[in-house]
Design a protein around this motif. Structure first.
Motif, PDB file in Angstrom:
ATOM      1  N   LEU A 392       0.706  -0.938   0.209  1.00 51.22           N
ATOM      2  CA  LEU A 392      -0.389  -0.396   0.655  1.00 51.22           C
ATOM      3  C   LEU A 392       0.505   1.445   0.258  1.00 51.22           C
ATOM      4  CD1 LEU A 392      -2.704   1.230   0.016  1.00 51.22           C
ATOM      5  CD2 LEU A 392      -2.666   1.242   2.439  1.00 51.22           C
ATOM      6  N   ILE A 393       2.120   0.749   0.226  1.00 53.44           N
ATOM      7  CA  ILE A 393       2.505   2.218   0.369  1.00 53.44           C
ATOM      8  C   ILE A 393       3.577   2.502  -0.593  1.00 53.44           C
ATOM      9  CG2 ILE A 393       5.119   3.024   2.150  1.00 53.44           C
ATOM     10  CD1 ILE A 393       3.435   2.277   4.334  1.00 53.44           C
ATOM     11  N   PHE A 394       3.597   1.567  -1.096  1.00 54.48           N
ATOM     12  CA  PHE A 394       4.798   1.293  -2.486  1.00 54.48           C
ATOM     13  C   PHE A 394       4.056   2.029  -4.128  1.00 54.48           C
ATOM     14  CE2 PHE A 394       5.659  -0.299  -6.127  1.00 54.48           C
ATOM     15  CZ  PHE A 394       7.001  -0.473  -6.399  1.00 54.48           C
ATOM     16  N   TYR A 395       2.430   1.677  -3.746  1.00 55.81           N
ATOM     17  CA  TYR A 395       1.781   2.411  -4.659  1.00 55.81           C
ATOM     18  C   TYR A 395       1.391   3.899  -4.919  1.00 55.81           C
ATOM     19  CZ  TYR A 395       1.228  -1.867  -7.759  1.00 55.81           C
ATOM     20  OH  TYR A 395       1.586  -3.427  -8.431  1.00 55.81           O
ATOM     21  N   SER A 396       0.959   4.093  -3.429  1.00 54.92           N
ATOM     22  CA  SER A 396       0.083   5.143  -2.565  1.00 54.92           C
ATOM     23  C   SER A 396       0.852   6.128  -2.503  1.00 54.92           C
ATOM     24  CB  SER A 396      -1.023   4.759  -1.840  1.00 54.92           C
ATOM     25  OG  SER A 396      -0.573   4.644  -0.201  1.00 54.92           O
ATOM     26  N   MET A 397       1.944   5.977  -2.073  1.00 57.27           N
ATOM     27  CA  MET A 397       2.772   7.311  -1.372  1.00 57.27           C
ATOM     28  C   MET A 397       4.438   7.739  -1.536  1.00 57.27           C
ATOM     29  SD  MET A 397       2.056   6.423   3.161  1.00 57.27           S
ATOM     30  CE  MET A 397       0.702   5.498   3.405  1.00 57.27           C
ATOM     31  N   SER A 398       4.545   6.918  -2.335  1.00 56.15           N
ATOM     32  CA  SER A 398       6.055   6.282  -2.328  1.00 56.15           C
ATOM     33  C   SER A 398       6.314   6.429  -4.377  1.00 56.15           C
ATOM     34  CB  SER A 398       7.137   5.679  -1.956  1.00 56.15           C
ATOM     35  OG  SER A 398       6.450   4.231  -2.935  1.00 56.15           O
ATOM     36  N   GLY A 399       7.062   6.926  -5.216  1.00 50.13           N
ATOM     37  CA  GLY A 399       8.098   6.981  -6.067  1.00 50.13           C
ATOM     38  C   GLY A 399       6.746   8.138  -7.257  1.00 50.13           C
ATOM     39  N   GLU A 400       6.311   8.268  -8.592  1.00 45.88           N
ATOM     40  CA  GLU A 400       5.623   8.897  -9.100  1.00 45.88           C
ATOM     41  C   GLU A 400       4.183   8.978  -8.878  1.00 45.88           C
ATOM     42  OE1 GLU A 400       7.768  11.327 -10.281  1.00 45.88           O
ATOM     43  OE2 GLU A 400       9.568  10.947  -9.729  1.00 45.88           O
ATOM     44  N   PHE A 401       3.662  10.205  -9.109  1.00 46.24           N
ATOM     45  CA  PHE A 401       2.078  10.404  -9.030  1.00 46.24           C
ATOM     46  C   PHE A 401       1.952   9.713 -10.356  1.00 46.24           C
ATOM     47  CE2 PHE A 401      -1.861  13.114  -9.324  1.00 46.24           C
ATOM     48  CZ  PHE A 401      -2.458  12.308  -8.892  1.00 46.24           C
ATOM     49  N   ASN A 402       1.106   8.946 -10.625  1.00 50.00           N
ATOM     50  CA  ASN A 402       0.573   8.730 -12.055  1.00 50.00           C
ATOM     51  C   ASN A 402      -0.457   9.704 -12.292  1.00 50.00           C
ATOM     52  OD1 ASN A 402       2.031   5.933 -11.770  1.00 50.00           O
ATOM     53  ND2 ASN A 402       0.910   5.161  -9.644  1.00 50.00           N
ATOM     54  N   LEU A 403      -1.789  10.477 -11.857  1.00 51.80           N
ATOM     55  CA  LEU A 403      -2.763  10.497 -12.907  1.00 51.80           C
ATOM     56  C   LEU A 403      -1.668  12.211 -12.880  1.00 51.80           C
ATOM     57  CD1 LEU A 403      -5.783   9.660 -11.182  1.00 51.80           C
ATOM     58  CD2 LEU A 403      -4.706   9.256 -13.031  1.00 51.80           C
ATOM     59  N   SER A 404      -0.868  12.178 -13.905  1.00 50.73           N
ATOM     60  CA  SER A 404      -0.501  13.665 -14.497  1.00 50.73           C
ATOM     61  C   SER A 404      -1.163  14.895 -14.140  1.00 50.73           C
ATOM     62  CB  SER A 404       0.827  13.576 -14.380  1.00 50.73           C
ATOM     63  OG  SER A 404       0.232  13.511 -16.378  1.00 50.73           O
ATOM     64  N   LEU A 405      -2.444  14.606 -14.973  1.00 51.80           N
ATOM     65  CA  LEU A 405      -2.812  15.693 -14.966  1.00 51.80           C
ATOM     66  C   LEU A 405      -4.425  16.515 -14.074  1.00 51.80           C
ATOM     67  CD1 LEU A 405      -4.563  14.145 -18.042  1.00 51.80           C
ATOM     68  CD2 LEU A 405      -3.247  15.968 -18.258  1.00 51.80           C
ATOM     69  N   LEU A 406      -4.189  15.485 -12.840  1.00 54.93           N
ATOM     70  CA  LEU A 406      -4.644  16.174 -11.900  1.00 54.93           C
ATOM     71  C   LEU A 406      -3.890  16.923 -10.982  1.00 54.93           C
ATOM     72  CD1 LEU A 406      -7.226  13.141 -11.269  1.00 54.93           C
ATOM     73  CD2 LEU A 406      -7.487  15.654 -12.607  1.00 54.93           C
ATOM     74  N   ILE A 407      -3.413  17.844 -11.085  1.00 58.13           N
ATOM     75  CA  ILE A 407      -2.199  18.675 -10.163  1.00 58.13           C
ATOM     76  C   ILE A 407      -2.925  19.766  -9.071  1.00 58.13           C
ATOM     77  CG2 ILE A 407      -1.187  19.246 -12.818  1.00 58.13           C
ATOM     78  CD1 ILE A 407      -2.169  21.770 -12.231  1.00 58.13           C
ATOM     79  N   ASN A 408      -4.354  19.578  -8.870  1.00 58.56           N
ATOM     80  CA  ASN A 408      -5.605  19.875  -7.628  1.00 58.56           C
ATOM     81  C   ASN A 408      -4.797  18.621  -6.574  1.00 58.56           C
ATOM     82  OD1 ASN A 408      -5.662  22.171  -5.803  1.00 58.56           O
ATOM     83  ND2 ASN A 408      -7.931  21.650  -6.736  1.00 58.56           N
ATOM     84  N   VAL A 409      -3.915  18.613  -5.553  1.00 61.37           N
ATOM     85  CA  VAL A 409      -3.842  17.604  -4.938  1.00 61.37           C
ATOM     86  C   VAL A 409      -3.502  17.912  -3.559  1.00 61.37           C
ATOM     87  CG1 VAL A 409      -2.622  14.973  -4.306  1.00 61.37           C
ATOM     88  CG2 VAL A 409      -3.829  14.929  -6.664  1.00 61.37           C
ATOM     89  N   LYS A 410      -3.544  18.402  -2.740  1.00 64.57           N
ATOM     90  CA  LYS A 410      -3.544  19.068  -1.633  1.00 64.57           C
ATOM     91  C   LYS A 410      -4.070  18.877  -0.434  1.00 64.57           C
ATOM     92  CE  LYS A 410      -2.404  23.269  -4.361  1.00 64.57           C
ATOM     93  NZ  LYS A 410      -2.166  24.389  -4.515  1.00 64.57           N
ATOM     94  N   ASP A 411      -3.567  18.720   1.050  1.00 64.08           N
ATOM     95  CA  ASP A 411      -4.223  18.998   1.736  1.00 64.08           C
ATOM     96  C   ASP A 411      -4.643  20.711   2.151  1.00 64.08           C
ATOM     97  OD1 ASP A 411      -3.827  16.614   3.342  1.00 64.08           O
ATOM     98  OD2 ASP A 411      -1.618  16.588   3.788  1.00 64.08           O
ATOM     99  N   THR A 412      -5.950  21.002   1.704  1.00 59.01           N
ATOM    100  CA  THR A 412      -6.249  22.097   2.448  1.00 59.01           C
ATOM    101  C   THR A 412      -7.175  22.184   2.603  1.00 59.01           C
ATOM    102  OG1 THR A 412      -7.558  22.073  -0.122  1.00 59.01           O
ATOM    103  CG2 THR A 412      -4.905  23.501   0.125  1.00 59.01           C
ATOM    104  N   ASN A 413      -7.748  21.612   2.957  1.00 55.11           N
ATOM    105  CA  ASN A 413      -9.144  21.082   4.079  1.00 55.11           C
ATOM    106  C   ASN A 413      -9.213  20.619   4.969  1.00 55.11           C
ATOM    107  OD1 ASN A 413     -11.359  20.105   4.879  1.00 55.11           O
ATOM    108  ND2 ASN A 413     -12.229  19.683   2.620  1.00 55.11           N
ATOM    109  N   ASP A 414      -9.527  22.189   5.918  1.00 53.20           N
ATOM    110  CA  ASP A 414      -8.869  21.781   7.950  1.00 53.20           C
ATOM    111  C   ASP A 414     -10.374  21.070   8.552  1.00 53.20           C
ATOM    112  OD1 ASP A 414      -7.740  24.262   7.319  1.00 53.20           O
ATOM    113  OD2 ASP A 414      -7.963  25.379   6.646  1.00 53.20           O
TER     114      ASP A 414
END
Length: 570
Positions: A392-414
């Motif tokens: 799970l860590i290997f696929y989701s957290m490490s490596g490169e982002f696999n959906l390069s078109l979706l760039i609005n991935v942030k921790d902005t929701n308080d």
């Protein structure tokens, strides 16, 4: 509305928690009873029990529920039926509270059935075909346990009451084996043990906040809590042996299946199934206090794990496939930090919440009288847990982002990230605090160095194997395609979803049609209500003739027939 509900549940959590500490150290139990119905010597009583077990578990239920409701304020913000969702979640929590505070089988049934009904409403919440099928599988699997509870209520009639805490000593002999097996069956269906495991991953069709609530402290833990309450009854019986074998099989099967799954929520659901097997297996060995300890510590980090999964799913555009993720540590460091804490706590990393309970359970199990198969299932389940966590860590957290078109991935929701603070703190220090509170006197662990270090060795080996298998899986030489049957077999929980839905339902439906033809439209039609109706109808015709003053005609005919018979014989 979600803020009001969250504050209400938080206040209840503080009250029940402080009361639980008082009961724990004063060793007092309070029982409140309301008599609803009296039937000869049996009385139907609504009972509430306030001891440290029920109050402490209720404290955790309310704590997690308040965090989930606060989290739902943002997760379900755009939903047009937001208020309905909140009411359903509150009904879910109140059903669990009714079950936790009940030592009476009849009052337990109210909370037990309430959990089943509301869980069905929440699983079909999104109203599509997949949700409808998952909801039907969920409610039909749980109905088996409901029937087992009803039959156990019928068997307890001969004791003169249904408060099992009063009659635990009377049910310790072999005459009550059927009752014990029914209780074990009820717990197996609610906690999704083999062969009822298929509904748990299917129930992931529900919204993610519901999954966080279900897998941590409500629906699936109801079976474990019931077994903890009934643990004095199960002492040294065949039911205990059956539960041990089934729970060890479930633990191994779920860990194996999670290593072949790609749906993020289903991987976490299978990890819950594996931990439920750990709880029930140690309970079957006679250590109900350890099962309760692991139940509480697991609830903290499993709720947080699902909440982090929900943040990830929202961030990557509502995709749940872990192959679409990757490199999230660069975009969502706050959520990834909490996800890592939960994953390490699940693996039993030293000094996190899962370490104190899981390590003690494994060591006590290794010291106990268990057969060779169960011992190896414990060992393999530990390695598989670390393996699918590394995957799970290997696929989701490490490596490169696999959906390069979706760039609005942030921790902005308080709202989402703020709701994780309390549970994150619990995932770090909750196990230690519970260990000091529940076990003021330490367990005596006596084992060799090899057995003592076996858990750590297997964990390291499982993590290394999981990591290198993931490196091979992204290669063009896909080994899984060459062994397609075994991948499908192991990844589908040994074909259990197919057996639980298509084949089993086909056999059951055909048997039902046959029984309807032979029974309901056959012999029961003749000797049942319809036969009784026609018999009574003929009788009423005769009575009507008597009522119409036609008795003389009948008497004349009777006398005439008697005279004819006598004349013939004379």
């Amino acid at each position: 509305m979600h803020l009001t509900s969250m504050l209400f549940l938080m206040i209840g959590c503080l009250v029940s928690g402080s009361y639980a500490v008082l009961k724990l150290y004063s060793n007092m139990i309070e029982v409140v009873e309301w008599e609803i119905l009296s039937l000869n010597s049996c009385t139907v009583i609504f009972t509430l029990i306030f001891d440290w077990v029920s109050l402490l578990f209720l404290c955790f239920v309310l704590l997690i529920s308040s965090s989930v409701l606060y989290y739902s304020g943002s997760y379900m913000k755009g939903d047009k039926n937001f208020n309905r969702f909140m009411y359903l979640v509150l009904m879910f929590v109140f059903s669990m509270a009714a079950m936790v505070l009940s030592p009476n089988l009849i009052s337990i049934l109210l909370g037990w059935d309430g959990l089943g009904l509301v869980s069905y409403a929440l699983v079909i919440y999104y109203q599509n075909e997949k949700s409808a099928n998952a909801g039907m599988l969920t409610i039909l699997s749980n109905r088996v346990g409901d029937v087992a509870i009803l039959l156990s209520i019928a068997l307890m009639v001969k004791l003169g009451g249904w408060n099992f805490l009063y009659y635990a000593y009377n049910m310790s002999d072999s005459k009550w084996l059927g009752f014990k097996l029914l209780i074990v069956l009820a717990a197996m269906t609610k906690s999704a043990q083999i062969p009822f495991s298929a509904w748990l991953p299917a129930a992931m069709a529900a919204p993610t906040p519901v999954s966080a609530l279900v897998h941590s402290s409500t629906l699936v833990t109801a079976g474990v809590y019931l077994m903890i309450r009934f643990s004095p009854v199960l002492d040294s019986s065949y039911a205990q042996s059956v539960l041990l074998i089934i729970s060890c099989l479930t633990m191994f099967m779920a860990g194996l299946g999670a290593n072949f799954e790609y749906d993020l929520k289903k991987i976490i659901a299978l990890s819950t199934l594996s931990q439920l097997g750990v709880m029930l297996s140690i309970l079957a060995l006679g250590f109900s206090d350890l099962a309760f300890f692991h139940l509480l510590s697991h609830a903290l980090f499993k709720a947080l794990l699902f909440m982090c999964a929900g943040v990830f799913i929202h961030g990557v555009g509502d995709y749940q496939d872990i192959r679409y993720m990757g490199g999230l540590v660069k975009f969502m460091p706050y959520s990834v930090m909490y996800m890592s804490i939960c994953n390490f706590a699940l693996c039993g990393f030293p000094f996190l919440a899962g370490f104190y309970s899981k390590d003690m359970i494994l060591e006590v199990a290794f010291m106990s009288w268990v057969n060779f198969v169960c011992l190896w299932m414990y060992v393999l389940a530990v390695g598989l847990t670390v393996s699918y966590t590394m995957r799970l860590i290997f696929y989701s957290m490490s490596g490169e982002f696999n959906l390069s078109l979706l760039i609005n991935v942030k921790d902005t929701n308080d709202l989402m990230t703020g709701s994780m603070i309390m549970l994150g703190l619990g995932a770090v220090v909750g196990g230690a605090c519970l260990s000091w509170g529940l076990f003021p006197e330490p367990y005596m662990i006596c084992m060799s160095k090899i057995m003592k270090s076996l858990v750590m060795m297997v964990s390291v080996i499982g993590g290394v194997i999981g990591y290198f298998c993931n490196l091979l899986s992204v290669n063009y030489k896909l080994i899984s395609l060459k062994n397609y049957f075994w991948v499908v077999f192991l990844g589908s929980m040994w074909f259990m979803p197919f057996l639980s839905s298509v084949k089993t339902s086909d056999i059951v439906m055909k048997a039902g049609i046959l029984m309807e033809k032979i029974g309901e439209k056959g012999w029961l039609e003749k000797f049942g209500p319809q036969g009784l109706y026609w018999s009574l109808a003929r009788m009423f015709v005769i009575l009507n003739e008597f009522q119409m003053n036609k008795v003389k005609v009948f008497m004349k005919m009777f006398v005439l027939s008697v005279l004819i018979v006598l004349f013939m014989y004379i």
